[in-house]
Motif scaffolding. Structure first.
Motif, PDB file in Angstrom:
ATOM      1  N   ASN A  70      35.475  50.869  37.313  1.00 40.37           N
ATOM      2  CA  ASN A  70      34.229  50.673  38.037  1.00 40.37           C
ATOM      3  C   ASN A  70      34.298  49.380  38.835  1.00 40.37           C
ATOM      4  O   ASN A  70      34.542  48.315  38.273  1.00 40.37           O
ATOM      5  CB  ASN A  70      33.028  50.638  37.086  1.00 40.37           C
ATOM      6  N   ILE A  71      34.108  49.506  40.137  1.00 41.05           N
ATOM      7  CA  ILE A  71      34.045  48.365  41.041  1.00 41.05           C
ATOM      8  C   ILE A  71      32.572  48.191  41.406  1.00 41.05           C
ATOM      9  O   ILE A  71      32.015  49.010  42.146  1.00 41.05           O
ATOM     10  CB  ILE A  71      34.917  48.599  42.301  1.00 41.05           C
ATOM     11  N   PRO A  72      31.900  47.147  40.889  1.00 45.28           N
ATOM     12  CA  PRO A  72      30.453  47.017  41.088  1.00 45.28           C
ATOM     13  C   PRO A  72      30.024  46.797  42.542  1.00 45.28           C
ATOM     14  O   PRO A  72      28.959  47.256  42.944  1.00 45.28           O
ATOM     15  CB  PRO A  72      30.067  45.804  40.238  1.00 45.28           C
ATOM     16  N   ALA A  74      31.405  46.625  46.726  1.00 46.85           N
ATOM     17  CA  ALA A  74      32.451  46.816  47.739  1.00 46.85           C
ATOM     18  C   ALA A  74      32.832  45.473  48.356  1.00 46.85           C
ATOM     19  O   ALA A  74      31.994  44.576  48.490  1.00 46.85           O
ATOM     20  CB  ALA A  74      31.956  47.776  48.820  1.00 46.85           C
ATOM     21  N   ASN A  75      34.090  45.322  48.705  1.00 47.08           N
ATOM     22  CA  ASN A  75      34.619  44.118  49.367  1.00 47.08           C
ATOM     23  C   ASN A  75      34.472  42.844  48.534  1.00 47.08           C
ATOM     24  O   ASN A  75      34.459  41.750  49.083  1.00 47.08           O
ATOM     25  CB  ASN A  75      33.976  43.931  50.749  1.00 47.08           C
ATOM     26  N   ALA A  76      34.368  42.984  47.234  1.00 48.78           N
ATOM     27  CA  ALA A  76      34.252  41.819  46.357  1.00 48.78           C
ATOM     28  C   ALA A  76      35.390  41.749  45.337  1.00 48.78           C
ATOM     29  O   ALA A  76      35.469  40.787  44.583  1.00 48.78           O
ATOM     30  CB  ALA A  76      32.909  41.828  45.635  1.00 48.78           C
ATOM     31  N   TYR A  77      36.254  42.772  45.324  1.00 49.53           N
ATOM     32  CA  TYR A  77      37.368  42.830  44.378  1.00 49.53           C
ATOM     33  C   TYR A  77      38.672  43.081  45.130  1.00 49.53           C
ATOM     34  O   TYR A  77      38.675  43.745  46.171  1.00 49.53           O
ATOM     35  CB  TYR A  77      37.151  43.951  43.346  1.00 49.53           C
ATOM     36  N   ASP A  78      39.769  42.555  44.566  1.00 51.15           N
ATOM     37  CA  ASP A  78      41.109  42.742  45.127  1.00 51.15           C
ATOM     38  C   ASP A  78      41.993  43.463  44.139  1.00 51.15           C
ATOM     39  O   ASP A  78      41.856  43.291  42.931  1.00 51.15           O
ATOM     40  CB  ASP A  78      41.797  41.389  45.386  1.00 51.15           C
ATOM     41  N   VAL A  79      42.937  44.222  44.670  1.00 49.47           N
ATOM     42  CA  VAL A  79      44.070  44.686  43.884  1.00 49.47           C
ATOM     43  C   VAL A  79      45.244  43.787  44.277  1.00 49.47           C
ATOM     44  O   VAL A  79      45.536  43.628  45.466  1.00 49.47           O
ATOM     45  CB  VAL A  79      44.377  46.191  44.096  1.00 49.47           C
ATOM     46  N   ASN A  80      45.854  43.138  43.291  1.00 48.32           N
ATOM     47  CA  ASN A  80      47.003  42.258  43.497  1.00 48.32           C
ATOM     48  C   ASN A  80      48.216  42.872  42.817  1.00 48.32           C
ATOM     49  O   ASN A  80      48.089  43.509  41.773  1.00 48.32           O
ATOM     50  CB  ASN A  80      46.769  40.883  42.862  1.00 48.32           C
ATOM     51  N   PHE A  81      49.398  42.640  43.397  1.00 50.86           N
ATOM     52  CA  PHE A  81      50.634  43.107  42.768  1.00 50.86           C
ATOM     53  C   PHE A  81      51.807  42.330  43.337  1.00 50.86           C
ATOM     54  O   PHE A  81      51.708  41.684  44.382  1.00 50.86           O
ATOM     55  CB  PHE A  81      50.833  44.611  42.983  1.00 50.86           C
ATOM     56  N   ASN A 170      40.777  42.119  40.257  1.00 50.39           N
ATOM     57  CA  ASN A 170      39.859  41.038  39.901  1.00 50.39           C
ATOM     58  C   ASN A 170      38.930  40.724  41.060  1.00 50.39           C
ATOM     59  O   ASN A 170      39.168  41.181  42.189  1.00 50.39           O
ATOM     60  CB  ASN A 170      40.648  39.768  39.532  1.00 50.39           C
ATOM     61  N   LEU A 171      37.915  39.902  40.790  1.00 48.29           N
ATOM     62  CA  LEU A 171      37.051  39.425  41.861  1.00 48.29           C
ATOM     63  C   LEU A 171      37.880  38.759  42.945  1.00 48.29           C
ATOM     64  O   LEU A 171      38.847  38.042  42.646  1.00 48.29           O
ATOM     65  CB  LEU A 171      36.039  38.409  41.319  1.00 48.29           C
ATOM     66  N   SER A 172      37.531  38.997  44.193  1.00 39.63           N
ATOM     67  CA  SER A 172      38.219  38.357  45.317  1.00 39.63           C
ATOM     68  C   SER A 172      37.962  36.855  45.266  1.00 39.63           C
ATOM     69  O   SER A 172      36.847  36.423  44.960  1.00 39.63           O
ATOM     70  CB  SER A 172      37.691  38.895  46.647  1.00 39.63           C
ATOM     71  N   PRO A 173      38.965  36.038  45.577  1.00 43.06           N
ATOM     72  CA  PRO A 173      38.735  34.589  45.597  1.00 43.06           C
ATOM     73  C   PRO A 173      37.842  34.208  46.780  1.00 43.06           C
ATOM     74  O   PRO A 173      37.824  34.893  47.799  1.00 43.06           O
ATOM     75  CB  PRO A 173      40.146  34.011  45.748  1.00 43.06           C
ATOM     76  N   SER A 174      37.114  33.111  46.638  1.00 44.54           N
ATOM     77  CA  SER A 174      36.259  32.665  47.740  1.00 44.54           C
ATOM     78  C   SER A 174      37.071  32.036  48.858  1.00 44.54           C
ATOM     79  O   SER A 174      36.661  32.049  50.015  1.00 44.54           O
ATOM     80  CB  SER A 174      35.203  31.683  47.233  1.00 44.54           C
TER      81      SER A 174
END
Length: 195
Positions: A70-72, A74-81, A170-174
């Motif tokens: 669940n992504i609460p 939009a545009n506030a979370y990143d997928v990192n790899f 995770n949450l996108s960094p500011s």
């Protein structure tokens, strides 16, 4: 948040692995068995294991789908790899430069109808260009909210294998690191750059 470092004894539970398009020419169509655990530390992000998409017939497509999350917002979370990028002294065809990992987000565990977040070539000379071989970190912002699937799709060109490690959501960094810096123009006294 979500984190997978592939340090277990088998592929992660609750993931979906599948071949979505058959390839042609040399090599094998590997089906879901394209994705395997890699235990060569040469292809990890400072750990013991990573996930490997094996070399496969040109045009073949293979997906590794994370469990629904669940992504609460939009545009506030990143997928990192992290992904391993190859260099070679031999000539690379334009087709092989297109061999890549595509990253998707969708409300179903498939790329059909999904949103492609971006692509990373398996080769250092492909997009985005890097100077030398090794593991590099990539991230994409997730433009959807609600229950979604993050999909890693190996687009094979019978070039090489693809290695991915340390996937997180995770949450996108500011404040973000600057990436994809481009020189747009110069004069005697100025330079215009963008990113």
């Amino acid at each position: 948040g979500f984190f997978e470092d592939f340090e277990g004894s088998s592929l992660p539970e609750c993931w979906l692995f599948a071949q979505t398009k058959l390839g042609t020419g040399s090599g094998s169509n590997r089906g879901a068995a394209c994705w395997v655990l890699n235990s060569s530390t040469s292809y990890t992000n400072n750990s013991k294991k990573s996930i490997k998409a094996q070399q496969s017939k040109a045009g073949g497509r293979y997906i590794a789908v994370l469990p629904a999350m669940n992504i609460p917002t939009a545009n506030a979370y990143d997928v990192n790899f992290y992904m391993y990028r190859y260099t070679t002294t031999s000539a690379i065809t334009a087709a092989k430069l297109k061999e890549c990992i595509n990253v998707w987000v969708n409300t179903t565990p498939d790329t059909i109808g999904g949103t492609k977040l971006g692509s990373v070539s398996t080769y250092a000379k492909g997009y985005p260009v890097v100077d030398e071989k090794g593991m590099y970190e990539y991230y994409y912002q997730i433009p959807m909210s609600g229950d979604v699937f993050i999909i890693f799709e190996f687009e094979a060109q019978y070039g090489t294998a693809a290695y991915i490690d340390d996937i997180s959501v995770n949450l996108s960094p500011s404040c973000r690191k600057v990436k994809d810096i481009k020189l747009d123009g110069t004069t005697t006294n100025t330079a215009t750059i963008s990113w």
